[in-house]
Design an enzyme around this catalytic site. Structure first.
Site, PDB file in Angstrom:
ATOM      1  N   ASN A   7      10.374  -5.047  -4.905  1.00  0.00           N
ATOM      2  CA  ASN A   7       8.993  -5.130  -4.446  1.00  0.00           C
ATOM      3  C   ASN A   7       8.564  -3.713  -4.031  1.00  0.00           C
ATOM      4  O   ASN A   7       8.901  -3.255  -2.944  1.00  0.00           O
ATOM      5  CB  ASN A   7       8.937  -6.112  -3.263  1.00  0.00           C
ATOM      6  CG  ASN A   7       7.535  -6.319  -2.746  1.00  0.00           C
ATOM      7  OD1 ASN A   7       6.621  -5.565  -3.078  1.00  0.00           O
ATOM      8  ND2 ASN A   7       7.369  -7.341  -1.927  1.00  0.00           N
ATOM      9  N   ARG A  88       7.827  -7.316  -8.469  1.00  0.00           N
ATOM     10  CA  ARG A  88       6.472  -7.661  -8.032  1.00  0.00           C
ATOM     11  C   ARG A  88       5.527  -6.628  -8.658  1.00  0.00           C
ATOM     12  O   ARG A  88       5.726  -5.423  -8.491  1.00  0.00           O
ATOM     13  CB  ARG A  88       6.378  -7.576  -6.515  1.00  0.00           C
ATOM     14  CG  ARG A  88       4.947  -7.692  -6.040  1.00  0.00           C
ATOM     15  CD  ARG A  88       4.836  -7.366  -4.582  1.00  0.00           C
ATOM     16  NE  ARG A  88       3.448  -7.420  -4.162  1.00  0.00           N
ATOM     17  CZ  ARG A  88       2.909  -6.578  -3.305  1.00  0.00           C
ATOM     18  NH1 ARG A  88       3.635  -5.619  -2.770  1.00  0.00           N
ATOM     19  NH2 ARG A  88       1.660  -6.706  -2.967  1.00  0.00           N
ATOM     20  N   HIS A 177      -1.933 -11.403  -3.306  1.00  0.00           N
ATOM     21  CA  HIS A 177      -1.011 -12.208  -2.482  1.00  0.00           C
ATOM     22  C   HIS A 177      -0.673 -13.529  -3.180  1.00  0.00           C
ATOM     23  O   HIS A 177      -0.304 -14.504  -2.523  1.00  0.00           O
ATOM     24  CB  HIS A 177      -1.622 -12.548  -1.098  1.00  0.00           C
ATOM     25  CG  HIS A 177      -1.661 -11.405  -0.145  1.00  0.00           C
ATOM     26  ND1 HIS A 177      -2.653 -11.278   0.795  1.00  0.00           N
ATOM     27  CD2 HIS A 177      -0.829 -10.362   0.038  1.00  0.00           C
ATOM     28  CE1 HIS A 177      -2.444 -10.185   1.517  1.00  0.00           C
ATOM     29  NE2 HIS A 177      -1.337  -9.614   1.068  1.00  0.00           N
ATOM     30  N   ARG A 238      -7.911  -1.941   6.149  1.00  0.00           N
ATOM     31  CA  ARG A 238      -9.022  -2.169   5.212  1.00  0.00           C
ATOM     32  C   ARG A 238     -10.152  -2.917   5.903  1.00  0.00           C
ATOM     33  O   ARG A 238      -9.898  -3.827   6.696  1.00  0.00           O
ATOM     34  CB  ARG A 238      -8.559  -2.998   4.008  1.00  0.00           C
ATOM     35  CG  ARG A 238      -7.505  -2.333   3.165  1.00  0.00           C
ATOM     36  CD  ARG A 238      -7.248  -3.150   1.895  1.00  0.00           C
ATOM     37  NE  ARG A 238      -6.021  -2.739   1.269  1.00  0.00           N
ATOM     38  CZ  ARG A 238      -4.948  -3.529   1.130  1.00  0.00           C
ATOM     39  NH1 ARG A 238      -4.972  -4.778   1.546  1.00  0.00           N
ATOM     40  NH2 ARG A 238      -3.864  -3.061   0.556  1.00  0.00           N
ATOM     41  N   ASP A 279      -1.463  -2.182  14.387  1.00  0.00           N
ATOM     42  CA  ASP A 279      -0.350  -3.096  14.622  1.00  0.00           C
ATOM     43  C   ASP A 279      -0.815  -4.183  15.598  1.00  0.00           C
ATOM     44  O   ASP A 279      -1.111  -3.901  16.761  1.00  0.00           O
ATOM     45  CB  ASP A 279       0.818  -2.289  15.211  1.00  0.00           C
ATOM     46  CG  ASP A 279       2.079  -3.118  15.305  1.00  0.00           C
ATOM     47  OD1 ASP A 279       2.021  -4.236  15.862  1.00  0.00           O
ATOM     48  OD2 ASP A 279       3.121  -2.644  14.823  1.00  0.00           O
ATOM     49  N   GLU A 380       8.066 -13.761  -0.380  1.00  0.00           N
ATOM     50  CA  GLU A 380       7.581 -13.345  -1.704  1.00  0.00           C
ATOM     51  C   GLU A 380       8.746 -13.028  -2.640  1.00  0.00           C
ATOM     52  O   GLU A 380       8.695 -13.350  -3.825  1.00  0.00           O
ATOM     53  CB  GLU A 380       6.661 -12.122  -1.556  1.00  0.00           C
ATOM     54  CG  GLU A 380       5.321 -12.492  -0.945  1.00  0.00           C
ATOM     55  CD  GLU A 380       4.474 -11.293  -0.556  1.00  0.00           C
ATOM     56  OE1 GLU A 380       4.768 -10.687   0.493  1.00  0.00           O
ATOM     57  OE2 GLU A 380       3.533 -10.969  -1.285  1.00  0.00           O
TER      58      GLU A 380
END
Ligand code: AMP
Length: 396
Positions: A7, A88, A177, A238, A279, A380
């Site tokens: 990944n 991924r 995602h 973002r 965070d 994932e």
């Protein structure tokens, strides 16, 4: 027989080696700060843990180091132990809508998707090329973040701009995602003991990147990220949804260049832009009534509530709302804030169950809640291993 899952993030590489039979993890590791003067390398294998600081130039070098170390540490003895490598890949454009075996033409197609995912696809391609250089005969499978959302109907995927931009330039909402939303959906059905083809859920993947997905009868019908991961929820750095005219204003009135606006919206906005911290753990610690940290939390939560309302409307019947990702799985406070005031929509959080910090997947709602609230731990890499195994089984 084993499957190695890779990944690659923009400056990191996560890897996990799975036993194919039961999808258990044999070994896992992470390289961070790729490209910086000092990269951090960690690997866990049984009781053994290695931590190193070394300079690693790019994802190609990172992958070569991982491969060599797996042999040096005796995790792998012979390359033939590897059944396949699953990667991924962030953006599959409009060509790839399921896990696909890597060949030359796939690599070319991925290169053509670089403008859609300039931060991620180049490192994904370098990872694939590095594996090929280490073991040419090894089967590699690309698992796309966008693939799960291929089922979105046009009325959800198309932007209300000139139709030719959709038809000819493929400017549309792809969503991301996907491996996480698909994994937590399947896990939710197991927890609810319901059939995938008859279950509707809203999946909230709340991490540093965050997105919501409306899943109807097992298929994604809408998701908050768009042509790129910038659209939708407030994220770590973002902005999520904004009025596009802000871009013209910043350019024309404040003299920002396009590169500066790109940096601003992707790297300097979201929670970081609102309070100087991305965070969520730190933000929750520093939040007091009325300060910038509290406001950042309020804006983050408010946007999620709006999407829940919208997705409940399009799903017509919502069986469950699922919390996942670093924030969704670990912050009882954020989960409670999201559910607060939504009782009118049939959501009743059980506050005691919400405090549970076990590593298990759980139902967090009261027994009389019309819409179940679930905590599902996403994985994932495991989903990539499962999809890699499935695509190769189909080819046998
Ligand atoms: P992810 O990108 O899924 O790894 O999620 C990272 C985000 O999860 C960061 O904002 C972390 O601060 C947040 N996070 C992790 N643990 C907790 C926690 N116990 N409480 C609140 N946020 C957390």
């Amino acid at each position: 027989v084993k499957i190695l899952v890779l990944n690659s993030g923009s400056s990191s590489l996560k890897f996990k080696l799975f036993k194919m039979l039961d999808e258990s993890v044999i070994c896992s590791g992470l390289i961070e700060n790729i490209g910086a003067r000092e990269s951090l390398f960690s690997l866990s294998h049984q009781e053994h843990r290695i931590n190193k600081k070394i300079a690693i130039q790019d994802h190609y070098e990172a992958l070569c180091i991982v491969f060599d170390l797996l042999f040096e540490e005796g995790v792998l003895v012979d390359i033939a132990e590897l059944y396949a490598v699953g990667h991924r890949v962030v953006h599959g454009g409009d060509k790839f809508y399921k896990a696909t075996v890597v060949d030359e033409s796939l690599i070319e197609e991925l290169k053509s998707c670089i403008p859609l995912a300039p931060l991620h696809n180049p490192s994904n391609i370098l990872g694939i090329e590095a594996v090929a250089s280490k073991a040419k005969e090894l089967t590699q499978v690309a698992v796309f973040d966008t693939a799960f959302h291929h089922t979105m109907p046009n009325h959800a995927a198309q932007y209300a701009i000139q139709a030719s931009l959709y038809k000819e330039d493929k400017i549309k909402r792809y969503g991301f995602h996907g491996t996480s939303h698909s994994y937590v959906f399947k896990q939710s059905c197991k927890l609810l003991d319901s059939k995938t083809e008859a279950t509707n859920i809203i999946s909230l993947h709340l991490g540093n990147g965050a997105s919501v997905c409306a899943i109807k009868n097992g298929k994604s019908i809408d998701t908050s990220m768009g042509m790129t991961p910038l659209e939708g929820l407030v994220m770590g750095t973002r902005s999520g949804d904004i009025d596009p005219s802000i871009i013209f204003y910043l350019h024309k009135t404040k003299g920002y260049s396009l590169e500066e606006i790109d940096l601003l919206l992707n790297k300097q906005s979201g929670l970081l832009g609102l309070c100087g911290e991305n965070d969520m753990r730190m933000i929750l610690q520093k939040a007091k009534e009325g300060n910038a940290y509290q406001l950042a939390i309020d804006i983050f939560v408010y946007r999620i509530k709006k999407y829940i309302g919208a997705y409940m409307a399009i799903l017509e019947r919502t069986d469950a709302i699922v919390f996942t990702g670093g924030i969704g799985e670990n912050s009882e406070q954020i989960r409670e804030l999201i559910c607060e005031g939504l009782e009118g929509l049939g959501l009743y959080l059980d506050k005691d169950k919400n405090l549970n910090t076990s590593k298990k997947d759980l139902i967090l709602s009261q027994t009389n809640s019309l819409v179940k609230l679930l905590l599902i731990h996403t994985d994932e890499e495991k989903e990539i291993a499962i999809q890699t195994k499935e695509v190769l089984k189909d080819l046998e």
